[in-house]
Design a protein around this motif. Structure first.
Motif, PDB file in Angstrom:
ATOM      1  N   UNK A 204       0.865  -1.172   0.000  1.00 20.62           N
ATOM      2  CA  UNK A 204       0.000   0.000   0.000  1.00 20.62           C
ATOM      3  C   UNK A 204       0.905   1.227   0.000  1.00 20.62           C
ATOM      4  N   UNK A 205       0.880   1.995  -1.073  1.00 18.33           N
ATOM      5  CA  UNK A 205       1.782   3.126  -1.257  1.00 18.33           C
ATOM      6  C   UNK A 205       1.190   4.398  -0.659  1.00 18.33           C
ATOM      7  N   UNK A 206       2.051   5.374  -0.325  1.00 23.18           N
ATOM      8  CA  UNK A 206       1.556   6.641   0.238  1.00 23.18           C
ATOM      9  C   UNK A 206       0.704   7.404  -0.774  1.00 23.18           C
ATOM     10  N   UNK A 207      -0.277   8.136  -0.253  1.00 20.19           N
ATOM     11  CA  UNK A 207      -1.224   8.881  -1.086  1.00 20.19           C
ATOM     12  C   UNK A 207      -1.109  10.361  -0.757  1.00 20.19           C
ATOM     13  N   UNK A 208      -1.233  11.200  -1.761  1.00 13.46           N
ATOM     14  CA  UNK A 208      -1.264  12.664  -1.669  1.00 13.46           C
ATOM     15  C   UNK A 208      -0.128  13.199  -0.795  1.00 13.46           C
ATOM     16  N   UNK A 209      -0.454  13.798   0.361  1.00 14.19           N
ATOM     17  CA  UNK A 209       0.545  14.483   1.181  1.00 14.19           C
ATOM     18  C   UNK A 209       1.305  13.538   2.109  1.00 14.19           C
ATOM     19  N   UNK A 210       1.057  12.247   2.058  1.00 15.00           N
ATOM     20  CA  UNK A 210       1.741  11.288   2.920  1.00 15.00           C
ATOM     21  C   UNK A 210       3.220  11.212   2.542  1.00 15.00           C
ATOM     22  N   UNK A 211       4.095  11.166   3.553  1.00 11.92           N
ATOM     23  CA  UNK A 211       5.527  11.104   3.286  1.00 11.92           C
ATOM     24  C   UNK A 211       5.866   9.784   2.605  1.00 11.92           C
TER      25      UNK A 211
ATOM     26  N   UNK B  59       8.152   7.521   2.986  1.00 11.98           N
ATOM     27  CA  UNK B  59       8.522   6.329   3.762  1.00 11.98           C
ATOM     28  C   UNK B  59       7.305   5.594   4.318  1.00 11.98           C
ATOM     29  N   UNK B  60       6.198   6.266   4.433  1.00 13.59           N
ATOM     30  CA  UNK B  60       5.002   5.651   5.007  1.00 13.59           C
ATOM     31  C   UNK B  60       4.402   4.654   4.022  1.00 13.59           C
ATOM     32  N   UNK B  61       4.230   3.427   4.459  1.00 14.91           N
ATOM     33  CA  UNK B  61       3.637   2.411   3.592  1.00 14.91           C
ATOM     34  C   UNK B  61       3.083   1.282   4.447  1.00 14.91           C
ATOM     35  N   UNK B  62       2.407   0.353   3.809  1.00 10.85           N
ATOM     36  CA  UNK B  62       1.848  -0.806   4.508  1.00 10.85           C
ATOM     37  C   UNK B  62       1.960  -2.021   3.593  1.00 10.85           C
ATOM     38  N   UNK B  63       1.905  -3.206   4.202  1.00 12.82           N
ATOM     39  CA  UNK B  63       1.939  -4.464   3.458  1.00 12.82           C
ATOM     40  C   UNK B  63       0.730  -5.311   3.834  1.00 12.82           C
ATOM     41  N   UNK B  64       0.040  -5.804   2.813  1.00 17.00           N
ATOM     42  CA  UNK B  64      -1.107  -6.690   3.010  1.00 17.00           C
ATOM     43  C   UNK B  64      -0.704  -8.079   2.549  1.00 17.00           C
ATOM     44  N   UNK B  65      -0.903  -9.070   3.428  1.00 16.19           N
ATOM     45  CA  UNK B  65      -0.584 -10.447   3.062  1.00 16.19           C
ATOM     46  C   UNK B  65      -1.824 -11.305   3.262  1.00 16.19           C
TER      47      UNK B  65
ATOM     48  N   UNK C 123      -9.060 -12.324  -3.160  1.00 13.78           N
ATOM     49  CA  UNK C 123      -8.146 -11.196  -3.275  1.00 13.78           C
ATOM     50  C   UNK C 123      -8.930  -9.888  -3.357  1.00 13.78           C
ATOM     51  N   UNK C 124      -8.609  -8.911  -2.515  1.00 12.25           N
ATOM     52  CA  UNK C 124      -9.359  -7.649  -2.563  1.00 12.25           C
ATOM     53  C   UNK C 124      -9.083  -6.891  -3.857  1.00 12.25           C
ATOM     54  N   UNK C 125     -10.052  -6.067  -4.228  1.00 17.60           N
ATOM     55  CA  UNK C 125      -9.908  -5.238  -5.425  1.00 17.60           C
ATOM     56  C   UNK C 125      -9.296  -3.884  -5.098  1.00 17.60           C
ATOM     57  N   UNK C 126      -9.273  -3.539  -3.818  1.00 19.47           N
ATOM     58  CA  UNK C 126      -8.646  -2.295  -3.383  1.00 19.47           C
ATOM     59  C   UNK C 126      -8.386  -2.384  -1.886  1.00 19.47           C
TER      60      UNK C 126
ATOM     61  N   UNK D 149      -7.329   9.343   3.129  1.00 16.12           N
ATOM     62  CA  UNK D 149      -6.605   8.126   2.754  1.00 16.12           C
ATOM     63  C   UNK D 149      -5.119   8.369   2.938  1.00 16.12           C
ATOM     64  N   UNK D 150      -4.460   7.494   3.697  1.00 14.27           N
ATOM     65  CA  UNK D 150      -3.028   7.642   3.981  1.00 14.27           C
ATOM     66  C   UNK D 150      -2.196   6.808   3.020  1.00 14.27           C
ATOM     67  N   UNK D 151      -2.541   5.532   2.891  1.00 12.87           N
ATOM     68  CA  UNK D 151      -1.883   4.646   1.931  1.00 12.87           C
ATOM     69  C   UNK D 151      -2.963   3.820   1.241  1.00 12.87           C
ATOM     70  N   UNK D 152      -2.662   3.352   0.010  1.00  4.39           N
ATOM     71  CA  UNK D 152      -3.669   2.612  -0.728  1.00  4.39           C
ATOM     72  C   UNK D 152      -3.015   1.691  -1.745  1.00  4.39           C
ATOM     73  N   UNK D 153      -3.811   0.666  -2.153  1.00  5.55           N
ATOM     74  CA  UNK D 153      -3.383  -0.243  -3.234  1.00  5.55           C
ATOM     75  C   UNK D 153      -4.578  -0.534  -4.114  1.00  5.55           C
ATOM     76  N   UNK D 154      -4.311  -0.525  -5.441  1.00  4.17           N
ATOM     77  CA  UNK D 154      -5.300  -0.989  -6.415  1.00  4.17           C
ATOM     78  C   UNK D 154      -4.537  -1.772  -7.488  1.00  4.17           C
ATOM     79  N   UNK D 155      -5.172  -2.768  -8.134  1.00  2.32           N
ATOM     80  CA  UNK D 155      -4.492  -3.554  -9.163  1.00  2.32           C
ATOM     81  C   UNK D 155      -3.948  -2.688 -10.291  1.00  2.32           C
TER      82      UNK D 155
END
Length: 321
Positions: free
Chosen positions: A219-226, A228-234, A294-297, A315-321
């Motif tokens: 999950x990558x940072x969105x808009x004004x998020x720095x 380094x901020x990210x998340x991992x979904x497993x 598997x989620x779509x977002x 929204x801080x971090x997000x992932x989409x296909x």
């Protein structure tokens, strides 16, 4: 080990590939194969949950993992040594001659009252003492095993246990002193069961993130998020569980909290709230039948602490296909 503490599945997999065979070989010398396999899983579950406690100045990763395995194996052997001998009784004659030991209603009421008093006193202990006493009397560990589990010197572990029991004796009436020392296992039965369920859940999560067919989404940072901020979904196909790890998240604003979401079609499923630690890291284990697909977002948003049914905050971090 820092990567393991941050929730890296790759790092856990590396440790597992490097040391699992050695731990299994150590256990298989003493116990049967099935028990040895369970012990390996238990050891790496402990490593995953306590990675942040590892101190390279006190020894190598190999020695730390093997020490955990050694204590787990000793605990298993001690547990087996306490099991009673099984007496053959195919016709039930021996069992029929034993008087029922069920407590009377009055005795049960007295036990419940006593349990409440002891639990209240135990919960009031400072966390270091409560943890040490719990390991000694709930998990039935030796002083040496408590020290290893808490990663403290043996003398410190003994002091915490002794001080905790002394405080219990001060809080409780004198007639409760012996009970404080020997009755904690019964008193905290509900609590112990809850902890066992949490351990089982962690065990399933560890199996998920080390599985070869698992998915790993960033999950990558969105808009004004720095940056380094990210998340991992497993996640894993057909398994209604997911593990989300956060990295480099700042504290949530006052009155707000971080909440994770997964979207399937037009439906958003809440994975739960997350509170990062001082380093901005956190781990969230979510279980929901919807997660078997598997989620779509995916999103992590800032929402009101009171809760929300759908994502509506920043929204801080997000992932989409």
């Amino acid at each position: 080990m820092r990567q393991v503490a941050e929730g890296s599945a790759e790092a856990v997999g590396t440790l597992h590939r490097r040391y699992a065979r050695r731990v299994f070989g150590l256990a298989a010398q003493t116990v049967d194969r099935a028990t040895a396999e369970d012990l390996v899983q238990d050891v790496f579950l402990t490593v995953w949950r306590n990675a942040a406690r590892f101190d390279p100045e006190r020894g190598t990763v190999r020695s730390w993992i093997l020490q955990i395995a050694h204590y787990r194996l000793l605990n298993e052997l001690r547990r087996r040594g306490r099991q009673p001998e099984i007496v053959p009784d195919p016709d039930g004659l021996v069992l029929d001659g034993i008087a029922a030991g069920d407590p009377s209603p009055a005795e049960m009421a007295w036990r419940n009252d006593r349990r409440g008093i002891l639990k209240s006193a135990f919960d009031e202990l400072p966390p270091p003492q409560r943890e040490a006493v719990g390991l000694a009397f709930v998990d039935d560990l030796t002083h040496e095993q408590v020290a290893a589990e808490l990663d403290v010197p043996l003398g410190t572990a003994k002091t915490r246990i002794r001080t905790g029991l002394k405080k219990l004796r001060v809080v409780l009436a004198p007639q409760w002193a012996a009970l404080a020392a020997f009755g904690l296992l019964v008193v905290l039965g509900v609590r112990y069961r809850s902890e066992q369920l949490m351990l089982a859940r962690d065990d399933r999560a560890l199996s998920l993130i080390t599985a070869s067919d698992g998915v790993n989404l960033r999950l990558a940072p969105v808009s004004a998020t720095v940056d380094d901020t990210h998340a991992r979904y497993r996640g894993r196909p057909s398994v209604g569980m997911a593990v989300l790890t956060l990295s480099h998240f700042p504290p949530a604003p006052a009155g707000k909290t971080y909440r994770a979401w997964a979207r399937h079609g037009t439906t958003w499923t809440s994975l739960g709230t997350v509170v990062p630690d001082a380093d901005g890291s956190a781990r969230l284990i979510a279980e929901n039948p919807a997660l078997s697909a598997l989620p779509e977002a995916l999103e992590v948003t800032i929402e009101p602490s009171a809760g929300s049914a759908t994502p509506g905050g920043t929204v801080v971090v997000a992932w989409t296909p």
